[in-house]
Design a protein around this motif. Structure first.
Motif, PDB file in Angstrom:
ATOM      1  N   HIS A 190     -17.095   0.124 -16.706  1.00  0.00           N
ATOM      2  CA  HIS A 190     -17.069  -1.324 -16.906  1.00  0.00           C
ATOM      3  C   HIS A 190     -15.673  -1.897 -16.682  1.00  0.00           C
ATOM      4  O   HIS A 190     -15.531  -3.079 -16.361  1.00  0.00           O
ATOM      5  CB  HIS A 190     -17.561  -1.670 -18.317  1.00  0.00           C
ATOM      6  N   CYS A 191     -14.650  -1.055 -16.845  1.00  0.00           N
ATOM      7  CA  CYS A 191     -13.289  -1.507 -16.541  1.00  0.00           C
ATOM      8  C   CYS A 191     -13.150  -1.858 -15.062  1.00  0.00           C
ATOM      9  O   CYS A 191     -12.337  -2.721 -14.703  1.00  0.00           O
ATOM     10  CB  CYS A 191     -12.284  -0.422 -16.916  1.00  0.00           C
ATOM     11  N   LEU A 192     -13.926  -1.193 -14.216  1.00  0.00           N
ATOM     12  CA  LEU A 192     -13.904  -1.522 -12.784  1.00  0.00           C
ATOM     13  C   LEU A 192     -14.388  -2.950 -12.558  1.00  0.00           C
ATOM     14  O   LEU A 192     -13.911  -3.653 -11.663  1.00  0.00           O
ATOM     15  CB  LEU A 192     -14.776  -0.541 -12.000  1.00  0.00           C
ATOM     16  N   ARG A 193     -15.341  -3.384 -13.365  1.00  0.00           N
ATOM     17  CA  ARG A 193     -15.860  -4.750 -13.251  1.00  0.00           C
ATOM     18  C   ARG A 193     -14.787  -5.759 -13.659  1.00  0.00           C
ATOM     19  O   ARG A 193     -14.652  -6.808 -13.031  1.00  0.00           O
ATOM     20  CB  ARG A 193     -17.112  -4.874 -14.129  1.00  0.00           C
ATOM     21  N   HIS A 194     -14.025  -5.447 -14.690  1.00  0.00           N
ATOM     22  CA  HIS A 194     -12.906  -6.300 -15.077  1.00  0.00           C
ATOM     23  C   HIS A 194     -11.858  -6.337 -13.964  1.00  0.00           C
ATOM     24  O   HIS A 194     -11.305  -7.392 -13.645  1.00  0.00           O
ATOM     25  CB  HIS A 194     -12.263  -5.773 -16.360  1.00  0.00           C
ATOM     26  N   THR A 195     -11.583  -5.172 -13.372  1.00  0.00           N
ATOM     27  CA  THR A 195     -10.607  -5.085 -12.290  1.00  0.00           C
ATOM     28  C   THR A 195     -11.041  -5.916 -11.099  1.00  0.00           C
ATOM     29  O   THR A 195     -10.231  -6.612 -10.476  1.00  0.00           O
ATOM     30  CB  THR A 195     -10.426  -3.618 -11.858  1.00  0.00           C
ATOM     31  N   PHE A 196     -12.327  -5.847 -10.784  1.00  0.00           N
ATOM     32  CA  PHE A 196     -12.873  -6.600  -9.655  1.00  0.00           C
ATOM     33  C   PHE A 196     -12.615  -8.089  -9.829  1.00  0.00           C
ATOM     34  O   PHE A 196     -12.170  -8.775  -8.893  1.00  0.00           O
ATOM     35  CB  PHE A 196     -14.374  -6.317  -9.558  1.00  0.00           C
ATOM     36  N   ARG A 197     -12.851  -8.597 -11.022  1.00  0.00           N
ATOM     37  CA  ARG A 197     -12.618 -10.027 -11.260  1.00  0.00           C
ATOM     38  C   ARG A 197     -11.130 -10.362 -11.164  1.00  0.00           C
ATOM     39  O   ARG A 197     -10.755 -11.395 -10.602  1.00  0.00           O
ATOM     40  CB  ARG A 197     -13.178 -10.434 -12.627  1.00  0.00           C
ATOM     41  N   ASP A 198     -10.266  -9.507 -11.701  1.00  0.00           N
ATOM     42  CA  ASP A 198      -8.823  -9.738 -11.597  1.00  0.00           C
ATOM     43  C   ASP A 198      -8.363  -9.764 -10.150  1.00  0.00           C
ATOM     44  O   ASP A 198      -7.521 -10.585  -9.761  1.00  0.00           O
ATOM     45  CB  ASP A 198      -8.062  -8.653 -12.355  1.00  0.00           C
ATOM     46  N   ARG A 199      -8.893  -8.874  -9.336  1.00  0.00           N
ATOM     47  CA  ARG A 199      -8.491  -8.814  -7.922  1.00  0.00           C
ATOM     48  C   ARG A 199      -8.906 -10.083  -7.180  1.00  0.00           C
ATOM     49  O   ARG A 199      -8.172 -10.586  -6.325  1.00  0.00           O
ATOM     50  CB  ARG A 199      -9.105  -7.578  -7.260  1.00  0.00           C
ATOM     51  N   LEU A 200     -10.086 -10.610  -7.518  1.00  0.00           N
ATOM     52  CA  LEU A 200     -10.521 -11.853  -6.889  1.00  0.00           C
ATOM     53  C   LEU A 200      -9.702 -13.046  -7.385  1.00  0.00           C
ATOM     54  O   LEU A 200      -9.397 -13.968  -6.617  1.00  0.00           O
ATOM     55  CB  LEU A 200     -12.004 -12.084  -7.171  1.00  0.00           C
ATOM     56  N   ARG A 201      -9.320 -13.021  -8.653  1.00  0.00           N
ATOM     57  CA  ARG A 201      -8.438 -14.074  -9.152  1.00  0.00           C
ATOM     58  C   ARG A 201      -7.107 -14.071  -8.396  1.00  0.00           C
ATOM     59  O   ARG A 201      -6.543 -15.125  -8.090  1.00  0.00           O
ATOM     60  CB  ARG A 201      -8.154 -13.859 -10.647  1.00  0.00           C
ATOM     61  N   ALA A 202      -6.603 -12.868  -8.124  1.00  0.00           N
ATOM     62  CA  ALA A 202      -5.289 -12.734  -7.499  1.00  0.00           C
ATOM     63  C   ALA A 202      -5.240 -13.347  -6.105  1.00  0.00           C
ATOM     64  O   ALA A 202      -4.172 -13.777  -5.646  1.00  0.00           O
ATOM     65  CB  ALA A 202      -4.884 -11.265  -7.436  1.00  0.00           C
ATOM     66  N   VAL A 203      -6.392 -13.397  -5.418  1.00  0.00           N
ATOM     67  CA  VAL A 203      -6.425 -14.006  -4.080  1.00  0.00           C
ATOM     68  C   VAL A 203      -6.989 -15.423  -4.153  1.00  0.00           C
ATOM     69  O   VAL A 203      -7.341 -16.010  -3.140  1.00  0.00           O
ATOM     70  CB  VAL A 203      -7.239 -13.149  -3.092  1.00  0.00           C
ATOM     71  N   GLU A 204      -7.087 -15.958  -5.383  1.00  0.00           N
ATOM     72  CA  GLU A 204      -7.516 -17.336  -5.629  1.00  0.00           C
ATOM     73  C   GLU A 204      -8.917 -17.618  -5.087  1.00  0.00           C
ATOM     74  O   GLU A 204      -9.177 -18.656  -4.470  1.00  0.00           O
ATOM     75  CB  GLU A 204      -6.496 -18.329  -5.039  1.00  0.00           C
ATOM     76  N   CYS A 205      -9.819 -16.685  -5.347  1.00  0.00           N
ATOM     77  CA  CYS A 205     -11.224 -16.873  -4.966  1.00  0.00           C
ATOM     78  C   CYS A 205     -11.800 -18.031  -5.772  1.00  0.00           C
ATOM     79  O   CYS A 205     -11.578 -18.133  -6.982  1.00  0.00           O
ATOM     80  CB  CYS A 205     -12.008 -15.595  -5.258  1.00  0.00           C
ATOM     81  N   PRO A 206     -12.547 -18.944  -5.137  1.00  0.00           N
ATOM     82  CA  PRO A 206     -13.175 -20.046  -5.879  1.00  0.00           C
ATOM     83  C   PRO A 206     -14.035 -19.520  -7.017  1.00  0.00           C
ATOM     84  O   PRO A 206     -14.754 -18.524  -6.862  1.00  0.00           O
ATOM     85  CB  PRO A 206     -14.022 -20.746  -4.811  1.00  0.00           C
TER      86      PRO A 206
END
Length: 366
Positions: free
Chosen positions: A309-325
């Motif tokens: 489940h930490c991978l799911r948290h990481t996935f969201r952080d990575r998308l935030r980092a590239v300013e995904c809508p």
């Protein structure tokens, strides 16, 4: 016109019970001159008599009635906790746990009884017992929310009077024992994926798919061959008889890029039959919890305690980092959105739009 007749309208013929009754003249246009219907028992006759008395008490009865439907409408509904919990899951179309397991926990502590017989003390006892067993307050709250949803459903659908005993239950020092779930660092992912891909254990090949799509474990373990494109370019997360989804909004189409596509190709090439992970299929049901426990045991050793489940948290952080809508981010992860009704208009984001943003966080760029 008086229609308060005693229940004496049954006859037994050839071992079968029938309801026979003459229809009052003012209702014969709708019912005909005589009623005759096979019934199960005297209790059903009592209920049918009471409902017909109510119907025929009106001065003008002109609409025909489907007697079979009337019998079904007047039949007593099962109101025990576990029965209603199963019905609630079925109606909502959601995965069984944690809703069913929460109901079973309460049944273990207070008995599986009619839902209107539970009290606030049952809720307090449930809460205290789980805390004493070492369950964190956040997990206890999740269980209470599941039970509250079951009771809300039962009170509405079965017209139960009273206050939901599992609503707004207080938990002492709630949140003080919360353990923050740390995500993986993006720099940790390549070595983790490599360790998975060189393994002979197919379950570990799911890790790159989890990490690069943000999926929940059950969503990946429950995949069928038909849910994945033959070239492993994309997959569909959708409910089926062996695996429900957490929410209706969890259904989505996802591109597969980089390590996720590579891992999916291996899974497709090595699976036999309908499901990608048939080893976790038992009696027509995907055992995602078993798979998750096995995978997390290995992941914790590899990463110092982190889980899938930490991978799911990481996935969201990575998308935030590239300013995904935000709306697209929620669509990719199957998260509930808080942006209002407008997000539900139209067809949503296309696979190519999603692929564009997933390529921005592809490991090739790290």
């Amino acid at each position: 016109m008086s229609t308060n007749l005693p229940t004496r309208h049954t006859t037994l013929r050839s071992g079968h019970l029938y309801y026979n009754r003459r229809v009052p003249s003012h209702a014969q246009r709708a019912f005909g001159p005589q009623l005759r219907i096979r019934i199960k028992d005297q209790a059903e006759a009592e209920r049918l008599t009471r409902r017909l008395n109510d119907l025929w008490a009106e001065e003008h009865v002109t609409l025909p009635i489907d007697l079979q439907a009337l019998l079904a409408a007047t039949a007593p509904k099962p109101t025990t906790l576990t029965t209603i919990a199963a019905e609630y899951v079925e109606v909502r179309g959601i995965q069984e746990n944690p809703t069913i397991s929460s109901a079973l926990m309460l049944a273990e502590l207070s008995g599986d009884i009619a839902i209107q017989n539970y009290s606030r003390q049952d809720a307090r006892n449930f809460t205290q017992t789980l805390l004493e067993r070492g369950m964190r307050s956040t997990s206890v709250r999740r269980r209470l929310n599941c039970l509250s949803a079951i009771f809300n459903y039962a009170y509405a659908e079965y017209e139960v009077a009273g206050r939901n005993p599992f609503a707004r239950v207080l938990i002492a020092r709630e949140g003080a024992d919360k353990v923050r779930r740390l995500p993986f660092l993006p720099s940790e992912l390549p070595a983790l994926y490599d360790a998975c891909m060189v393994s002979e254990k197919r379950l570990r090949w799911a890790v790159p798919v989890l990490g690069e799509t943000g999926c929940r474990i059950a969503e990946v373990i429950g995949l069928r061959r038909a849910d994945v494109a033959k070239d492993a370019s994309h997959m569909a997360i959708c409910p089926h008889t062996a695996r429900r989804l957490k929410t209706s909004g969890s259904a989505r189409d996802l591109p597969l890029v980089g390590p996720a596509r590579e891992a999916m190709r291996l899974l497709l090439a090595t699976c036999e039959g309908e499901f990608l992970f048939p080893e976790y299929l038992r009696e027509g049901e995907i055992l995602a919890t078993h798979a998750g426990n096995t995978l997390n045991k290995w992941l914790k050793r590899q990463s110092g305690g982190k889980t899938a489940h930490c991978l799911r948290h990481t996935f969201r952080d990575r998308l935030r980092a590239v300013e995904c809508p935000l709306e697209l981010l929620d669509a990719l992860g199957g998260w509930s959105s808080v942006q209002g009704a407008g997000r539900r208009y139209g067809s949503g984001y296309s696979l190519e739009q999603k692929r564009e943003w997933l390529l921005r966080i592809s490991l090739a760029r790290i």
